[in-house]
Design a protein around this motif. Structure first.
Motif, PDB file in Angstrom:
ATOM      1  N   UNK A   1     -10.396  10.875  16.903  1.00 34.57           N
ATOM      2  CA  UNK A   1      -9.789  11.373  15.664  1.00 34.57           C
ATOM      3  C   UNK A   1      -8.595  10.506  15.283  1.00 34.57           C
ATOM      4  N   UNK A   2      -8.515  10.147  14.029  1.00 32.66           N
ATOM      5  CA  UNK A   2      -7.379   9.398  13.499  1.00 32.66           C
ATOM      6  C   UNK A   2      -7.230   9.765  12.030  1.00 32.66           C
ATOM      7  N   UNK A   3      -6.405   9.059  11.277  1.00 32.98           N
ATOM      8  CA  UNK A   3      -6.175   9.436   9.885  1.00 32.98           C
ATOM      9  C   UNK A   3      -5.744   8.242   9.051  1.00 32.98           C
ATOM     10  N   UNK A   4      -5.832   8.432   7.754  1.00 29.09           N
ATOM     11  CA  UNK A   4      -5.403   7.422   6.785  1.00 29.09           C
ATOM     12  C   UNK A   4      -4.479   8.104   5.784  1.00 29.09           C
ATOM     13  N   UNK A   5      -3.314   7.526   5.571  1.00 29.34           N
ATOM     14  CA  UNK A   5      -2.367   8.079   4.602  1.00 29.34           C
ATOM     15  C   UNK A   5      -2.336   7.204   3.363  1.00 29.34           C
ATOM     16  N   UNK A   6      -2.456   7.844   2.204  1.00 32.36           N
ATOM     17  CA  UNK A   6      -2.485   7.115   0.935  1.00 32.36           C
ATOM     18  C   UNK A   6      -1.377   7.597   0.002  1.00 32.36           C
ATOM     19  N   UNK A   7      -0.789   6.678  -0.773  1.00 28.93           N
ATOM     20  CA  UNK A   7       0.248   7.060  -1.736  1.00 28.93           C
ATOM     21  C   UNK A   7      -0.346   7.663  -3.008  1.00 28.93           C
TER      22      UNK A   7
ATOM     23  N   UNK B   1      -8.109  -0.575   7.341  1.00 22.66           N
ATOM     24  CA  UNK B   1      -8.454   0.271   6.200  1.00 22.66           C
ATOM     25  C   UNK B   1      -8.329  -0.536   4.917  1.00 22.66           C
ATOM     26  N   UNK B   2      -9.377  -0.481   4.093  1.00 22.71           N
ATOM     27  CA  UNK B   2      -9.349  -1.117   2.770  1.00 22.71           C
ATOM     28  C   UNK B   2      -9.622  -0.029   1.736  1.00 22.71           C
ATOM     29  N   UNK B   3      -8.626   0.257   0.891  1.00 20.73           N
ATOM     30  CA  UNK B   3      -8.757   1.320  -0.107  1.00 20.73           C
ATOM     31  C   UNK B   3      -8.562   0.749  -1.506  1.00 20.73           C
ATOM     32  N   UNK B   4      -9.408   1.170  -2.404  1.00 20.96           N
ATOM     33  CA  UNK B   4      -9.301   0.719  -3.798  1.00 20.96           C
ATOM     34  C   UNK B   4      -9.502   1.903  -4.739  1.00 20.96           C
ATOM     35  N   UNK B   5      -8.978   1.751  -5.932  1.00 24.21           N
ATOM     36  CA  UNK B   5      -9.166   2.767  -6.966  1.00 24.21           C
ATOM     37  C   UNK B   5      -9.323   2.061  -8.306  1.00 24.21           C
ATOM     38  N   UNK B   6     -10.515   2.112  -8.849  1.00 20.54           N
ATOM     39  CA  UNK B   6     -10.780   1.420 -10.105  1.00 20.54           C
ATOM     40  C   UNK B   6     -10.630  -0.081  -9.978  1.00 20.54           C
ATOM     41  N   UNK B   7     -10.945  -0.626  -8.828  1.00 21.42           N
ATOM     42  CA  UNK B   7     -10.839  -2.063  -8.604  1.00 21.42           C
ATOM     43  C   UNK B   7      -9.466  -2.512  -8.130  1.00 21.42           C
ATOM     44  N   UNK B   8      -8.466  -1.647  -8.200  1.00 21.70           N
ATOM     45  CA  UNK B   8      -7.111  -1.988  -7.760  1.00 21.70           C
ATOM     46  C   UNK B   8      -6.902  -1.528  -6.326  1.00 21.70           C
ATOM     47  N   UNK B   9      -6.254  -2.356  -5.530  1.00 22.22           N
ATOM     48  CA  UNK B   9      -6.022  -2.014  -4.131  1.00 22.22           C
ATOM     49  C   UNK B   9      -4.997  -0.883  -4.018  1.00 22.22           C
ATOM     50  N   UNK B  10      -5.224   0.009  -3.074  1.00 23.35           N
ATOM     51  CA  UNK B  10      -4.304   1.106  -2.789  1.00 23.35           C
ATOM     52  C   UNK B  10      -3.775   0.900  -1.377  1.00 23.35           C
ATOM     53  N   UNK B  11      -2.453   0.853  -1.244  1.00 24.25           N
ATOM     54  CA  UNK B  11      -1.859   0.629   0.071  1.00 24.25           C
ATOM     55  C   UNK B  11      -2.140   1.810   0.993  1.00 24.25           C
ATOM     56  N   UNK B  12      -2.711   1.516   2.149  1.00 25.92           N
ATOM     57  CA  UNK B  12      -3.071   2.575   3.097  1.00 25.92           C
ATOM     58  C   UNK B  12      -2.312   2.396   4.405  1.00 25.92           C
ATOM     59  N   UNK B  13      -1.929   3.510   5.013  1.00 32.35           N
ATOM     60  CA  UNK B  13      -1.247   3.496   6.302  1.00 32.35           C
ATOM     61  C   UNK B  13      -2.170   4.093   7.355  1.00 32.35           C
TER      62      UNK B  13
END
Length: 228
Positions: free
Chosen positions: A120-126, A180-192
């Protein structure tokens, strides 16, 4: 009056000695001020005596300085007490698993005929991310598993790994990392990246209270997202 040197005093007596020294110094300052004021009054020009407003102003200045010194002493005591309370509160986390920034996972060889333990682990997104991809790599940097986590919302999002590679085979026991690689509408989202680790000890340092984890990492109380 000479002020006692407290540099060689340590332990619980140091704070008491320092407070006593400060009190003596404040009393000496007040005595000097009053002596100067009386001398000034005795030697003032009878034709141009000190006005009441001027006298009141000088007394008020002395009172203000004394009040500030007492306030500083009180605040110092509160800060010291707060630090002690934080240590006591943090000590209650010893033995618990806390979720904090990190990207290391450790697997063990499962019992024969059983599946490996779930990691178990997690990803934090702004903010919200429409597409989140997680890659788990071994010690050599080879990707053993790619997890398409889909969309995630703002905040802490839980993730699990079954300890198997992309082909469904149980991976060898050892240490792994994930990216972790996160995107939203083609824009990268910083993930922790966040992982669980057991708290082994609590330490009071120059920067505040820190938690010593069984993994060897040190974190601050503000780094804890969750504890189990």
């Amino acid at each position: 009056m000479a002020i006692t040197d407290t540099s060689s005093i340590s332990g619980a007596n140091a704070a008491s000695a320092a407070a006593s020294t400060t009190s003596v110094a404040n009393a000496d300052s007040e005595q000097r001020f009053l002596k100067l004021l009386v001398t000034q009054l005795n030697n003032q020009d009878p034709l141009n005596p000190m006005e009441n407003a001027e006298l009141t102003s000088q007394l008020a200045q002395m009172s203000t300085v004394s009040g500030i010194e007492k306030l500083n002493s009180t605040l110092s005591g509160l800060v010291s007490q707060t630090g002690s309370n934080q240590v006591l509160q943090a000590a209650s986390l010893i033995g618990y698993n806390v979720l904090s920034p990190g990207n290391t996972l450790a697997t063990q060889t499962p019992e024969e005929g059983k599946d490996p333990s779930i990691q178990a682990f997690a990803v934090q997104l702004p903010g919200t991310a429409a597409d989140v991809e997680i890659k788990i790599v071994d010690a050599s940097g080879k990707t053993v598993r790619t997890i398409d986590a889909g969309s995630m919302t703002e905040g802490v999002n839980a993730v699990t790994w079954d300890g198997k590679d992309d082909a469904g085979n149980v991976v060898p026991a050892g240490s792994y990392k994930f990216t972790v690689a996160a995107t939203n509408g083609g824009a990268a989202v910083e993930a922790t990246a966040l992982t669980f680790a057991q708290v082994a000890a609590v330490k009071q340092g120059a920067t505040g209270v820190t938690l010593e984890l069984a993994s060897g990492q040190s974190i601050g109380l503000a780094d804890v997202r969750m504890f189990l």
